[in-house]
Design an enzyme around this catalytic site. Structure first.
Site, PDB file in Angstrom:
ATOM      1  N   GLY A   1      38.795  33.959  38.283  1.00 18.84           N
ATOM      2  CA  GLY A   1      37.516  34.109  38.969  1.00 18.84           C
ATOM      3  C   GLY A   1      36.845  35.420  38.602  1.00 18.84           C
TER       4      GLY A   1
ATOM      5  N   GLN B   1      31.585  42.727  39.410  1.00 18.09           N
ATOM      6  CA  GLN B   1      32.536  43.050  38.332  1.00 18.09           C
ATOM      7  C   GLN B   1      31.856  43.154  36.968  1.00 18.09           C
ATOM      8  OE1 GLN B   1      35.506  39.843  39.560  1.00 18.09           O
ATOM      9  NE2 GLN B   1      36.867  41.416  38.789  1.00 18.09           N
TER      10      GLN B   1
ATOM     11  N   CYS C   1      43.708  41.671  39.141  1.00 17.81           N
ATOM     12  CA  CYS C   1      42.246  41.706  39.120  1.00 17.81           C
ATOM     13  C   CYS C   1      41.776  42.136  37.739  1.00 17.81           C
ATOM     14  CB  CYS C   1      41.742  42.691  40.181  1.00 17.81           C
ATOM     15  SG  CYS C   1      39.947  42.845  40.228  1.00 17.81           S
ATOM     16  N   LEU C   2      40.765  41.461  37.221  1.00 17.47           N
ATOM     17  CA  LEU C   2      40.236  41.809  35.903  1.00 17.47           C
ATOM     18  C   LEU C   2      39.689  43.231  35.874  1.00 17.47           C
ATOM     19  CD1 LEU C   2      38.364  38.457  35.196  1.00 17.47           C
ATOM     20  CD2 LEU C   2      40.406  39.273  34.011  1.00 17.47           C
TER      21      LEU C   2
ATOM     22  N   HIS D   1      39.588  36.580  47.364  1.00 11.99           N
ATOM     23  CA  HIS D   1      39.550  37.729  46.451  1.00 11.99           C
ATOM     24  C   HIS D   1      38.112  37.978  45.961  1.00 11.99           C
ATOM     25  CE1 HIS D   1      41.509  40.105  43.036  1.00 11.99           C
ATOM     26  NE2 HIS D   1      40.266  39.975  42.612  1.00 11.99           N
ATOM     27  N   GLU D   2      37.432  36.897  45.569  1.00  7.53           N
ATOM     28  CA  GLU D   2      36.071  37.049  45.019  1.00  7.53           C
ATOM     29  C   GLU D   2      35.056  37.399  46.108  1.00  7.53           C
ATOM     30  OE1 GLU D   2      35.917  37.337  41.958  1.00  7.53           O
ATOM     31  OE2 GLU D   2      37.847  36.436  41.517  1.00  7.53           O
TER      32      GLU D   2
ATOM     33  N   HIS E   1      35.171  40.980  46.747  1.00 10.39           N
ATOM     34  CA  HIS E   1      34.466  41.789  45.732  1.00 10.39           C
ATOM     35  C   HIS E   1      33.008  41.994  46.130  1.00 10.39           C
ATOM     36  CE1 HIS E   1      36.982  42.786  42.348  1.00 10.39           C
ATOM     37  NE2 HIS E   1      37.438  41.555  42.188  1.00 10.39           N
TER      38      HIS E   1
HETATM   39 ZN    ZN Z   1      39.118  40.975  41.217  1.00  8.83          ZN
END
Ligand code: ZN
Length: 170
Positions: A48, A53, A91-92, A133-134, A137
């Site tokens: 995701g 991000q 996490c990216l 999680h998203e 963000h």
């Molecule tokens: Zn993340």
């Protein structure tokens, strides 16, 4: 479509901590941003990706489901949660960092599609975890804020040696 740069906590924490604004206009510009995010997500190998991000402070999220289909969420909110799961999360925007996070097992979200139509979707396991999680963000919250602990280098190395695949980044 264009690949966007994924912001990393090490250099862009200030941006990642900002609260994103709701989308009010469902126009070509929004569609372009979503297309870019889908391309960036696919390139990243993650599950995701949320607007902030990639430096877009709008409440938009893209998720790749387990069957490879893409889910676009505009102005998502969590409307129901059930059960519990505890597992490793990455996490990216925090490459190489993995933590143990407790999340609900099943999560229902309400969101709009790219044309403003409302819908709800329920998911369990990895995708349910990803919904939360998203959404976090979008409010400047990172998974390490929620983690009961972060894995050490040694633990990560051991998992790698055991052939554990750590690729649930979002
Ligand atoms: Zn993340």
């Amino acid at each position: 479509m264009a690949l966007r740069t994924i912001l990393k906590r090490d250099t862009d924490e200030e941006s990642l901590r900002k609260k994103s604004r709701p989308v009010t206009v469902f126009d070509k510009r929004l569609h372009m941003m979503l297309d870019d995010m889908v391309e960036t997500l696919k390139d990243s190998g993650g599950v995701g990706l949320a607007g902030p991000q990639v430096g877009i402070l709008r409440r938009i999220v893209v998720i790749e489901r387990e069957d490879g289909s893409i889910l676009e969420l505009v102005n998502p909110s969590i409307i129901d949660e059930a059960g519990e799961q505890e597992g490793l999360e990455g996490c990216l925007s925090l490459p190489g960092i993995w933590g143990v996070v407790k999340r609900p097992m099943t999560v229902t979200i309400k969101a709009q599609d790219r044309n403003g139509n409302e819908f709800t979707e329920t998911a369990s396991g990895l995708i349910g975890r990803c919904f939360i999680h998203e959404c976090e963000h979008l409010d400047g919250i990172l998974f390490v804020d929620r983690a009961s602990r972060v894995l050490t280098e040694e633990e990560l190395q051991q998992l790698e040696e055991e052939g554990e695949e750590l690729e649930e980044e979002a």
